[in-house]
Design an enzyme around this catalytic site. Structure first.
Site, PDB file in Angstrom:
ATOM      1  N   GLN A  49      -2.663  -2.794  -8.617  1.00 51.85           N
ATOM      2  CA  GLN A  49      -2.884  -1.643  -9.495  1.00 51.85           C
ATOM      3  C   GLN A  49      -2.374  -1.957 -10.903  1.00 51.85           C
ATOM      4  OE1 GLN A  49      -0.229   1.864  -9.218  1.00 51.85           O
ATOM      5  NE2 GLN A  49      -2.060   3.047  -8.808  1.00 51.85           N
ATOM      6  N   GLY A  50      -3.274  -2.041 -11.869  1.00 49.14           N
ATOM      7  CA  GLY A  50      -2.894  -2.328 -13.259  1.00 49.14           C
ATOM      8  C   GLY A  50      -2.907  -1.051 -14.081  1.00 49.14           C
TER       9      GLY A  50
ATOM     10  N   SER B 189       2.305  -4.750  -8.657  1.00 49.51           N
ATOM     11  CA  SER B 189       2.694  -5.274  -7.342  1.00 49.51           C
ATOM     12  C   SER B 189       1.582  -6.160  -6.774  1.00 49.51           C
ATOM     13  CB  SER B 189       2.964  -4.118  -6.364  1.00 49.51           C
ATOM     14  OG  SER B 189       3.959  -3.266  -6.865  1.00 49.51           O
TER      15      SER B 189
ATOM     16  N   SER C 162       0.566   0.714 -15.144  1.00 50.70           N
ATOM     17  CA  SER C 162       1.739   0.781 -16.028  1.00 50.70           C
ATOM     18  C   SER C 162       1.721  -0.312 -17.088  1.00 50.70           C
ATOM     19  CB  SER C 162       3.020   0.617 -15.206  1.00 50.70           C
ATOM     20  OG  SER C 162       3.065   1.563 -14.179  1.00 50.70           O
TER      21      SER C 162
ATOM     22  N   GLU D 241      -1.953   8.479  -3.525  1.00 45.65           N
ATOM     23  CA  GLU D 241      -0.681   7.771  -3.460  1.00 45.65           C
ATOM     24  C   GLU D 241       0.451   8.707  -3.036  1.00 45.65           C
ATOM     25  OE1 GLU D 241       0.490   5.982  -7.178  1.00 45.65           O
ATOM     26  OE2 GLU D 241       1.687   4.492  -6.160  1.00 45.65           O
TER      27      GLU D 241
ATOM     28  N   SER E 187       8.519   8.781 -11.069  1.00 46.83           N
ATOM     29  CA  SER E 187       9.989   8.759 -10.970  1.00 46.83           C
ATOM     30  C   SER E 187      10.516  10.109 -10.476  1.00 46.83           C
ATOM     31  CB  SER E 187      10.600   8.436 -12.330  1.00 46.83           C
ATOM     32  OG  SER E 187      10.538   9.587 -13.148  1.00 46.83           O
TER      33      SER E 187
END
Ligand SMILES: Cc1cc2nc3c(=O)[nH]c(=O)nc-3n(C[C@H](O)[C@H](O)[C@H](O)COP(=O)(O)OP(=O)(O)OC[C@H]3O[C@@H](n4cnc5c(N)ncnc54)[C@H](O)[C@@H]3O)c2cc1C
Length: 400
Positions: A126-127, A161, A129, A244, A383
């Site tokens: 997953q690109g 990741s 951030s 997610e 977060s």
């Protein structure tokens, strides 16, 4: 809330339990050897696929099982209960990329990618951030300009990741810098290894390098790889993030319940101060009992949320509440393990950290590895502060 299971659901549980007992791999791949881990995951996913347990929440028409929410809950409980290895390198494809293509992809994109994802043949990353855009994802600045049939991408992603073992990336790029920030973004499938891409691994304090920085220098991606419409990537991305934060974390929760029981078991065999065992120490026994009660509370919250979603068909903001409680509880569980183990944790060596299986057998090294890794759980996938914002806004109705 109705927490009783129907006879069909109980039958499904028995069938899943028996199948997992007979077929789940009895070994685990080495935690810090990503290549070996991905090979293991691909083979295990193939086994799940052939038995009809791949894509448990995916619709049947795309090769999934089309399980109801209650069946998904049962499956994740049984999966975690069996101790089977989680094919985590396939997480993005199975839980974001695939479901996003199902919701927003073209027929050609679905036909090409979905079977490969489900059979475990490809790894996705997953690109999203960037160094300047994490919580504020819409502030991303990686640019793509249209040139003929291609998008030409220049910029940088971070914390990607499994980028170093992935075949495809779900990539968010800015295609209209003049538009308001949520409007000029496009979601595109980027094949990894294209000319102009460069990866740099990031080493974590837990000893692994599960994620990378990814640099793009005029990387050409065919326009046919755009998912949804040009400049509509924000909406496409939001459907990905809701997956997610949905059922995907269920098995992690059940796994935590098992770990708390292992911690209690460890306390039975570990001396503490003047007490013969840690469990004989009143204060330690009280804290362990509290953790056990908290994982039960987590389970009740999850049942309540799944039961409500099954009834209304609409996922609620409760998922943020559960995610927040889970991630902070997990950190408390591992922090208590560190207290129990005492000075022996100082012998831990990040480079020689053994696999997670050791933790399941009470090994000190893996408890340390869990402890260090759990710091990330209040950051990844939104977060803890962002989750609190969502809870304040959507559940408590607090003023902004
Ligand atoms: C293990 C792990 C794996 C990851 N994998 C991926 C991946 O595969 N692909 C990918 O794209 N990303 C990935 N990420 C990145 C992750 O999505 C981001 O780290 C996360 O969204 C936070 O963004 P940030 O790190 O830029 O922190 P920032 O957004 O800069 O936040 C810094 C601090 O400010 C706080 N903060 C920020 N905004 C607010 C606000 N509005 N209100 C209150 N507090 C605020 C945050 O809570 C945090 O404490 C991963 C992260 C981790 C830890």
């Amino acid at each position: 809330m109705d927490i009783t299971f129907t006879p069909e659901e109980e039958r499904f549980r028995a069938e899943a339990r028996a199948w997992l007992a007979a077929n789940a791999p009895k070994t685990q791949p080495p935690e810090h050897d990503l290549k070996a881990r991905s090979e293991f995951d691909r083979a295990w996913q193939r086994t799940l696929y052939e038995a009809g347990y791949a894509g448990i929440s995916w619709p049947k028409e795309y090769g999934g099982r089309g399980a109801s929410l209650m069946e998904q809950l049962i499956w994740y409980e049984e999966f975690a209960r069996s101790g089977a290895h989680e094919p985590s390198t396939l997480f993005v494809g199975l839980n974001h990329g695939g479901p996003t293509l199902i919701a927003r992809g073209s027929d050609a994109q679905k036909a090409f990618h979905l079977p490969k994802i489900l059979r475990g043949e490809v790894i996705w990353c997953q690109g999203f951030s960037e160094p300047g855009a994490g919580s504020d994802l819409a502030g991303l600045s990686t640019r793509a300009v249209i040139d003929g049939d291609d998008l030409v991408v220049t910029g940088q992603k971070i914390w990607t990741s499994f980028a170093q073992i992935a075949e495809f990336q779900e990539l968010l790029v800015r295609t209209d810098p003049e538009a308001p920030k949520h409007k000029g973004i496009t979601w595109v499938i980027c094949p990894m290894g294209l000319p102009g891409m460069e990866l740099r691994e990031i080493k974590t304090m837990g000893g692994g390098s599960d994620f990378c920085e990814v640099f793009y220098d005029e990387v050409r991606i065919p326009r046919a790889n755009i998912v949804g419409a040009l400049n509509d990537g924000w909406n496409v991305a939001m459907s990905t993030l809701s997956f997610e934060r949905g059922t995907a974390f269920l098995s992690e929760q059940v796994r935590l319940t098992r770990l708390v029981e292992q911690l209690i078991d460890m306390a039975r065999h570990t001396p503490l101060g003047g007490a013969a065992t840690a469990l004989a120490d009143d204060e330690m026994a009280r804290r362990l009992a509290l953790l056990r009660a908290e994982v039960e509370a987590l389970r009740a919250m999850t049942y309540r949320s799944v039961s409500r979603t099954a009834r209304t068909g609409v996922p609620s903001a409760e998922a943020s509440l559960i995610r927040l409680f889970f991630s902070e509880l997990q950190q408390r569980v591992f922090a208590l393990a560190m207290e129990l183990l005492g000075p022996q944790i100082l012998a831990w060596d990040a480079d020689g950290a053994p696999s997670r299986i050791t933790a399941q057998h009470g090994g000190a090294a893996s408890w340390v590895s869990h402890y260090l890794t759990a710091f990330a759980s209040t950051i990844a996938a939104g977060s803890k502060d962002i989750q609190r914002n969502i809870i304040g806004d959507r559940i408590l109705g607090l003023p902004r």
